[in-house]
Design an enzyme around this catalytic site. Sequence first.
Site, PDB file in Angstrom:
ATOM      1  CE  LYS A 167      -0.450  -4.415   2.865  1.00 30.59           C
ATOM      2  NZ  LYS A 167      -0.081  -5.775   2.213  1.00 30.59           N
ATOM      3  CB  THR A 210      -0.862   0.016   1.455  1.00 29.61           C
ATOM      4  OG1 THR A 210      -1.375   0.762   1.272  1.00 29.61           O
ATOM      5  CG2 THR A 210      -0.098  -0.491   2.420  1.00 29.61           C
ATOM      6  CG  ASP A 211      -1.050   4.442  -1.112  1.00 30.98           C
ATOM      7  OD1 ASP A 211      -1.704   3.824  -0.017  1.00 30.98           O
ATOM      8  OD2 ASP A 211      -1.333   6.050  -1.513  1.00 30.98           O
ATOM      9  CD  GLU A 212      -3.158   2.892   4.211  1.00 26.61           C
ATOM     10  OE1 GLU A 212      -2.788   3.210   5.985  1.00 26.61           O
ATOM     11  OE2 GLU A 212      -4.315   3.363   4.745  1.00 26.61           O
ATOM     12  CE1 TYR A 236      -3.209  -2.911   6.087  1.00 26.54           C
ATOM     13  CE2 TYR A 236      -3.011  -0.358   5.861  1.00 26.54           C
ATOM     14  CZ  TYR A 236      -3.100  -1.526   4.975  1.00 26.54           C
ATOM     15  OH  TYR A 236      -3.369  -2.279   3.667  1.00 26.54           O
TER      16      TYR A 236
HETATM   17  P1  NAD Z   1      -9.533  -7.412   2.224  1.00 27.45           P
HETATM   18  O1  NAD Z   1      -9.524  -7.130   3.968  1.00 27.45           O
HETATM   19  O2  NAD Z   1     -10.848  -7.269   2.076  1.00 27.45           O
HETATM   20  O3  NAD Z   1      -9.009  -8.858   1.870  1.00 27.45           O
HETATM   21  C1  NAD Z   1      -8.156  -9.732   3.287  1.00 27.45           C
HETATM   22  C2  NAD Z   1      -7.990 -11.147   2.873  1.00 27.45           C
HETATM   23  O4  NAD Z   1      -7.525 -11.263   3.162  1.00 27.45           O
HETATM   24  C3  NAD Z   1      -9.537 -11.450   3.321  1.00 27.45           C
HETATM   25  O5  NAD Z   1     -10.220 -12.419   2.045  1.00 27.45           O
HETATM   26  C4  NAD Z   1      -8.732 -12.203   4.561  1.00 27.45           C
HETATM   27  O6  NAD Z   1     -10.246 -13.458   4.791  1.00 27.45           O
HETATM   28  C5  NAD Z   1      -7.539 -12.977   4.243  1.00 27.45           C
HETATM   29  N1  NAD Z   1      -6.841 -13.147   5.511  1.00 27.45           N
HETATM   30  C6  NAD Z   1      -6.764 -12.290   6.569  1.00 27.45           C
HETATM   31  N2  NAD Z   1      -5.775 -13.201   7.518  1.00 27.45           N
HETATM   32  C7  NAD Z   1      -5.459 -14.409   6.192  1.00 27.45           C
HETATM   33  C8  NAD Z   1      -4.357 -15.126   7.109  1.00 27.45           C
HETATM   34  N3  NAD Z   1      -3.774 -14.558   7.427  1.00 27.45           N
HETATM   35  N4  NAD Z   1      -4.746 -16.402   6.132  1.00 27.45           N
HETATM   36  C9  NAD Z   1      -5.105 -16.369   5.000  1.00 27.45           C
HETATM   37  N5  NAD Z   1      -6.296 -15.151   4.949  1.00 27.45           N
HETATM   38  C10 NAD Z   1      -6.171 -14.164   5.038  1.00 27.45           C
HETATM   39  O7  NAD Z   1      -8.245  -6.736   2.074  1.00 27.45           O
HETATM   40  P2  NAD Z   1      -8.068  -5.984   0.578  1.00 27.45           P
HETATM   41  O8  NAD Z   1      -8.585  -4.070   1.164  1.00 27.45           O
HETATM   42  O9  NAD Z   1      -8.805  -6.718  -0.436  1.00 27.45           O
HETATM   43  O10 NAD Z   1      -6.482  -5.380   0.639  1.00 27.45           O
HETATM   44  C11 NAD Z   1      -5.541  -6.776  -0.300  1.00 27.45           C
HETATM   45  C12 NAD Z   1      -4.479  -6.278  -0.336  1.00 27.45           C
HETATM   46  O11 NAD Z   1      -4.120  -5.223  -0.602  1.00 27.45           O
HETATM   47  C13 NAD Z   1      -4.515  -6.086   1.249  1.00 27.45           C
HETATM   48  O12 NAD Z   1      -2.242  -6.685   1.447  1.00 27.45           O
HETATM   49  C14 NAD Z   1      -3.543  -5.019   1.273  1.00 27.45           C
HETATM   50  O13 NAD Z   1      -2.385  -3.869   2.195  1.00 27.45           O
HETATM   51  C15 NAD Z   1      -3.209  -4.228  -0.156  1.00 27.45           C
HETATM   52  N6  NAD Z   1      -3.967  -3.100   0.038  1.00 27.45           N
HETATM   53  C16 NAD Z   1      -5.074  -2.502   0.018  1.00 27.45           C
HETATM   54  C17 NAD Z   1      -5.605  -1.256  -0.681  1.00 27.45           C
HETATM   55  C18 NAD Z   1      -7.550  -1.091  -0.637  1.00 27.45           C
HETATM   56  O14 NAD Z   1      -7.422  -0.054  -1.393  1.00 27.45           O
HETATM   57  N7  NAD Z   1      -7.801  -1.431  -0.130  1.00 27.45           N
HETATM   58  C19 NAD Z   1      -4.795  -0.487  -0.976  1.00 27.45           C
HETATM   59  C20 NAD Z   1      -3.357  -0.459  -1.676  1.00 27.45           C
HETATM   60  C21 NAD Z   1      -3.193  -2.062  -1.233  1.00 27.45           C
HETATM   61  O1  TDX Z   2     -17.237   5.917   7.434  1.00 28.95           O
HETATM   62  C1  TDX Z   2     -16.179   5.924   7.697  1.00 28.95           C
HETATM   63  N1  TDX Z   2     -15.547   7.906   6.763  1.00 28.95           N
HETATM   64  C2  TDX Z   2     -14.702   8.681   6.435  1.00 28.95           C
HETATM   65  O2  TDX Z   2     -14.009   9.822   6.800  1.00 28.95           O
HETATM   66  C3  TDX Z   2     -14.508   5.786   7.072  1.00 28.95           C
HETATM   67  C4  TDX Z   2     -14.746   4.070   7.038  1.00 28.95           C
HETATM   68  C5  TDX Z   2     -13.838   6.659   6.532  1.00 28.95           C
HETATM   69  N2  TDX Z   2     -13.421   7.810   6.157  1.00 28.95           N
HETATM   70  C6  TDX Z   2     -12.580   8.191   5.391  1.00 28.95           C
HETATM   71  C7  TDX Z   2     -10.525   8.068   6.250  1.00 28.95           C
HETATM   72  C8  TDX Z   2     -10.201   8.291   5.034  1.00 28.95           C
HETATM   73  O3  TDX Z   2      -9.922   9.482   4.556  1.00 28.95           O
HETATM   74  O4  TDX Z   2     -12.071   7.869   4.094  1.00 28.95           O
HETATM   75  C9  TDX Z   2     -10.835   7.998   3.931  1.00 28.95           C
HETATM   76  C10 TDX Z   2     -10.432   6.318   3.355  1.00 28.95           C
HETATM   77  O5  TDX Z   2     -10.999   5.094   4.440  1.00 28.95           O
HETATM   78  P1  TDX Z   2     -10.811   3.327   4.678  1.00 28.95           P
HETATM   79  O6  TDX Z   2     -11.836   3.222   3.522  1.00 28.95           O
HETATM   80  O7  TDX Z   2     -11.439   3.614   5.407  1.00 28.95           O
HETATM   81  O8  TDX Z   2      -9.519   3.423   3.710  1.00 28.95           O
HETATM   82  P2  TDX Z   2      -7.666   4.136   4.224  1.00 28.95           P
HETATM   83  O9  TDX Z   2      -7.771   3.965   5.451  1.00 28.95           O
HETATM   84  O10 TDX Z   2      -7.004   5.181   2.888  1.00 28.95           O
HETATM   85  O11 TDX Z   2      -6.921   2.988   4.292  1.00 28.95           O
HETATM   86  C11 TDX Z   2      -7.279   2.275   2.841  1.00 28.95           C
HETATM   87  O12 TDX Z   2      -6.178   2.366   1.546  1.00 28.95           O
HETATM   88  C12 TDX Z   2      -5.385   1.955   1.649  1.00 28.95           C
HETATM   89  C13 TDX Z   2      -7.542   0.357   2.377  1.00 28.95           C
HETATM   90  O13 TDX Z   2      -8.750   0.474   3.949  1.00 28.95           O
HETATM   91  C14 TDX Z   2      -6.002  -0.031   3.190  1.00 28.95           C
HETATM   92  O14 TDX Z   2      -5.732  -1.099   2.836  1.00 28.95           O
HETATM   93  C15 TDX Z   2      -5.041   0.667   1.845  1.00 28.95           C
HETATM   94  O15 TDX Z   2      -3.638   0.284   2.047  1.00 28.95           O
END
Ligand code: NAD
Ligand code: TDX
Length: 332
Positions: free
Chosen positions: A152, A121-123, A148
């Site tokens: 990562k 992630t960019d975080e 988190y």
């Molecule tokens: P998510 O929470 O929707 O999915 C995570 C999945 O991993 C789930 O299916 C969960 O059951 C599985 N999991 C969790 N712990 C596990 C374990 N110990 N063993 C096996 N499976 C396990 O997450 P997401 O948003 O799809 O993110 C997926 C990946 O992408 C993560 O590595 C996250 O850091 C990265 N990422 C997410 C975002 C975003 O915007 N959501 C952005 C950049 C990177």
């Molecule tokens: O109810 C809400 N109201 C609100 O203002 C929630 C749930 C979030 N927010 C804000 C927080 C953040 O500024 O919205 C933005 C996005 O929030 P999230 O969806 O929780 O994402 P963020 O914390 O930015 O992280 C996401 O992007 C990077 C993913 O969850 C991570 O897994 C990924 O690494």
Amino acid sequence: MARLLVTGGAGFIGSNFVHHVIAHTDHTVTVLDKLTYAGNRASLAGLPEDRVRLVVGDIADAAVVDPLVAEADAVVHYAAESHNDNSLHDPRPFLDTNIIGTYTLLEAARRHDVRFHHISTDEVYGDLELDDPARFTESTPYNPSSPYSSTKAGSDLLVRAWVRSFGVRATISNCSNNYGPYQHVEKFIPRQITNVLRGIRPKLYGTGENVRDWIHADDHSSAVLTILDKGEIGQTYLIGADGEKDNKTVVELILQLSGQPTDAYDLVTDRPGHDLRYAIDSTKLRTELGWVPTYGDFESGLAATMDWYRDNESWWAPTKDGVEAFYASKGQ
Ligand code: NAD
Ligand code: TDX
């Protein structure tokens, strides 16, 4: 044709990747997923059984991981505890999965000399000021803010060390915020879409000024396939689609597309340590590997995502009340 092991393939981005792989390649996929609260079998429904297999198990369990890695041509590692708000409430599962789980997979990839791609992630780079013209690049120093993002960052550093010390054939990608179908309703965009569908006012943390750089999950998938195909071992690639928007603008767009007044939202308690702004410079991926995103228009991608949640209430309804009760307990 390749045999891919996709960890976390029943989660949001992992399941979008599996759908993308089945539609655009002839690879076969084994999904290894623990099916935590964030995993959902239904996200893999309709995929061909002769090409997609789900193994329910923990990436931190070497006995489960080892034979699956041994039989794969490449591991694509999505599995993680992924929600910042949960990490502030209970950090332990983030260490177990994001650190120990990644370590366990790396050891198996090392033992069996299997190609490894790590999804991050960019975080890991911390945050930027709202008026800073800079964007994150591959050389931005790591500076994570939350439990988190620090786990990562730790997992990324493990991958780099396993490349350098043990010759593991790994690449890393750090992507910006994803949106699209199959995203858990705890996350910002699906929470607000399903709030509006339920007649609940959207909830913005703090002032709603925080900026996220949105990319459609399908564009993330095409970038990962490009890196698997053409990426240079040991390299990190940033993935982003120039989608910077402040949270208030996103909520106003959801309300407008729903035919509601654009000020029909609530400002709620801010997230502790809330990162201000993320922004990705994906020049390296575009110029060195030739990747281009296809979802250029955020508004139409968001409208399609809203349609998906409207049409798939049975996918999200079972989790909605529990998520809202958790947020309400924190004044959010
Ligand atoms: P998510 O929470 O929707 O999915 C995570 C999945 O991993 C789930 O299916 C969960 O059951 C599985 N999991 C969790 N712990 C596990 C374990 N110990 N063993 C096996 N499976 C396990 O997450 P997401 O948003 O799809 O993110 C997926 C990946 O992408 C993560 O590595 C996250 O850091 C990265 N990422 C997410 C975002 C975003 O915007 N959501 C952005 C950049 C990177
Ligand atoms: O109810 C809400 N109201 C609100 O203002 C929630 C749930 C979030 N927010 C804000 C927080 C953040 O500024 O919205 C933005 C996005 O929030 P999230 O969806 O929780 O994402 P963020 O914390 O930015 O992280 C996401 O992007 C990077 C993913 O969850 C991570 O897994 C990924 O690494």
